[in-house]
Design an enzyme around this catalytic site. Structure first.
Site, short mmCIF file in Angstrom:
data_model
loop_
_atom_site.label_atom_id
_atom_site.label_comp_id
_atom_site.label_asym_id
_atom_site.label_seq_id
_atom_site.Cartn_x
_atom_site.Cartn_y
_atom_site.Cartn_z
N TYR A 95 56.62 42.10 46.94
CA TYR A 95 57.61 41.51 46.02
C TYR A 95 57.46 41.95 44.55
CZ TYR A 95 59.89 38.81 49.62
OH TYR A 95 60.63 38.45 50.73
N GLU A 137 58.90 33.10 54.81
CA GLU A 137 58.35 34.18 55.64
C GLU A 137 56.92 33.84 56.07
OE1 GLU A 137 59.25 37.63 53.12
OE2 GLU A 137 61.38 37.17 53.35
C1 HEM Z 1 64.07 38.62 46.09
C2 HEM Z 1 63.81 39.75 46.76
C3 HEM Z 1 64.58 40.29 47.92
C4 HEM Z 1 65.88 40.09 48.30
C5 HEM Z 1 66.90 39.20 47.64
C6 HEM Z 1 66.12 40.87 49.50
C7 HEM Z 1 67.32 40.93 50.17
C8 HEM Z 1 67.53 41.62 51.32
C9 HEM Z 1 68.78 41.63 52.06
C10 HEM Z 1 70.03 40.90 51.67
C11 HEM Z 1 68.59 42.39 53.16
C12 HEM Z 1 69.62 42.69 54.26
C13 HEM Z 1 69.51 41.60 55.30
C14 HEM Z 1 70.54 41.77 56.39
O1 HEM Z 1 71.70 41.43 56.19
O2 HEM Z 1 70.18 42.27 57.44
C15 HEM Z 1 67.23 42.87 53.13
C16 HEM Z 1 66.69 43.71 54.06
C17 HEM Z 1 65.51 44.37 53.85
N1 HEM Z 1 64.61 44.14 52.85
FE1 HEM Z 1 64.76 42.77 51.39
N2 HEM Z 1 64.98 41.55 49.81
C18 HEM Z 1 64.02 41.23 48.87
C19 HEM Z 1 62.75 41.70 48.84
C20 HEM Z 1 62.28 42.72 49.61
C21 HEM Z 1 60.99 43.33 49.47
C22 HEM Z 1 59.91 42.89 48.48
C23 HEM Z 1 60.92 44.32 50.40
C24 HEM Z 1 59.77 45.29 50.64
C25 HEM Z 1 59.59 46.35 49.96
C26 HEM Z 1 62.17 44.32 51.13
C27 HEM Z 1 62.50 45.17 52.17
C28 HEM Z 1 63.60 45.05 52.97
C29 HEM Z 1 63.85 45.90 54.12
C30 HEM Z 1 62.98 47.04 54.60
C31 HEM Z 1 65.06 45.47 54.68
C32 HEM Z 1 65.80 46.06 55.89
C33 HEM Z 1 66.57 47.21 55.39
C34 HEM Z 1 67.25 48.03 56.43
O3 HEM Z 1 66.96 47.89 57.61
O4 HEM Z 1 68.05 48.84 56.01
N3 HEM Z 1 62.96 43.34 50.64
N4 HEM Z 1 66.61 42.38 52.01
#
Ligand code: HEM
Length: 397
Positions: A95, A137
């Protein structure tokens, strides 16, 4: 809660960020992945290429800020993100990295308009949301035996080609008696090192067998790609490299697209193409429960050759008292099918309209069916949809 000092800055800047949202997140990803190339193993390289992931993460942060007083709109969004994150293995230590590069990108794109007060307000909003995600989580990780036990070893029990491009794969546990139980509608992640890109990649696949089983079946369509989207590197890998007897790394089952199957009212399952996978799991589960609900199974496909799992639809039609199935094919002379695009207004009666609706398929297809349902008087709270890939969240901005 957002502090009173930060609130006016957030409110004033939401329209600005909406306008520059994509630029900000493109800069954010570019800079972050350059400094931390190891994160390429977590992000879906296909979604990177088409920009959907860039939009999704940014939209979520902005949507959160825009709806900070409207927790009800955010709860399902937060739950969906939490499930997606744990299915991938996102850790608290990730994060601060995202915070650094997201805030840095806001500064870089907005230039002088990004005053220290504005940046500190966004820092506060980011960490409010991040705190919520990290806590939720952590609760899920703990219930599954903590971070180290997140990845399960599965053995490929069966592999069947259903059409020339769609394969079904059945998985059992490789190192214990059974895989964890799941709810109809949920998915698992599958992880594998892809030689073609030199990266470990992770993809989610809906489970297509019935709830209560301790083996899993996934149904994977090989995406050939066209002028608008690249070919699916992971689906190609699954088709070419996964064989009976192989071991695969998979996640626990996750996902919030989980219909209440113990209710008694009418239920309509609407799908297109490979979007049939969660629906067939739901139908199989209703069959297993010998449900007496009025069930309508509506599916759209290009042609008869593209219909998969229809032996299971037949089984439900024969074995349950109150099921109807309607299939739309792009073009057909066969009277067993409807010809042309799906038209719900032609097939839904008053009883079915009073029930629950579940939709899965390409986003434009889901948007069309959702619109028709609203026009027919269905309340949006009775409709749920499953998006394969990152959700755009544009409805919240
Ligand atoms: C406040 C912080 C964060 C928000 C608001 C956020 C938001 C999101 C959202 C909206 C999705 C798409 C979910 C869906 O509809 O399937 C997602 C997927 C994902 N997030 Fe986060 N995220 C955050 C932090 C992080 C962090 C810290 C990481 C790690 C580096 C991360 C890695 C990912 C990955 C790898 C995916 C799947 C992407 C894919 O398959 O294309 N996220 N996140």
């Amino acid at each position: 809660m957002l502090s009173t000092a930060a609130k006016p800055y957030i409110e004033a800047s939401v329209p600005v960020l909406r306008e520059h949202g994509l630029a900000i997140t493109t800069v954010f990803y570019g800079n972050m992945l350059k400094a931390h190339p190891e994160l390429n193993n977590l992000f879906n390289q296909g979604n990177q290429a088409n920009g959907s992931q860039q939009q999704s993460l940014a939209s979520a942060v902005f949507a959160y800020a825009a709806n900070i007083e409207n927790a009800a709109a955010l709860t399902p969004v937060v739950e969906r993100i939490v499930h997606k994150h744990v299915s991938i293995g996102i850790l608290p230590s990730h994060y601060p990295i995202v915070a650094k590069y997201l805030l840095g990108a806001i500064k870089q794109v907005l230039g002088d308009a990004a005053t220290p007060e504005l940046i500190s307000a966004w820092d506060e909003a980011y960490w409010l949301l991040a705190g919520e995600l990290i806590a939720a989580e952590a609760r899920i990780y703990q219930s599954n035996g903590n971070y180290e036990k997140q990845w399960l070893k599965a053995k490929v029990l069966d592999k069947k080609m259903l059409t020339k491009d769609i394969v079904s794969i059945t998985l059992g546990s490789a190192d214990s008696d059974q895989l964890p139980r799941f709810h109809a509608g949920q998915y698992i992640s599958v992880a594998a090192f892809l030689e073609s890109v030199g990266l470990r990649q992770i993809r989610q696949y809906s489970l297509s067998n019935s709830e209560g089983e301790t083996i899993y079946r996934i149904t994977v369509k090989r995406e050939h790609g066209d002028e608008f989207k690249p070919a699916g590197m992971f689906s190609k890998w699954v088709h070419e490299n996964v064989h009976i007897g192989d071991q695969l790394d998979i996640s626990h089952p996750y996902g919030t697209f989980v219909p209440r199957l113990d209710e008694s009212g009418p239920i309509t399952l609407i799908s297109a193409g490979v979007g049939i996978t969660p629906m067939i799991s739901i139908l199989n589960t209703l069959y297993k429960k010998q449900s007496t609900r009025p069930i309508l199974f509506v599916h759209a496909a290009r042609s008869e050759e593209n219909l998969v799992h229809f032996d299971e639809v037949e089984m439900a039609l024969k074995g349950l008292p109150n099921v109807k199935a309607v299939t739309f094919l792009n073009e057909t002379q066969n009277a067993a099918y409807e010809s042309g695009r799906m038209n719900l207004s032609k097939i839904l009666n008053a009883e079915q309209l009073s029930g629950k609706f579940y939709i899965c398929g390409p986003t434009p297809f889901m948007d069309d069916q959702f619109k028709t349902l609203l026009e027919l008087g269905v309340s949006p709270i009775n409709v749920e949809r499953e998006v394969f890939g990152p959700e755009s969240l544009s409805h919240l901005l």
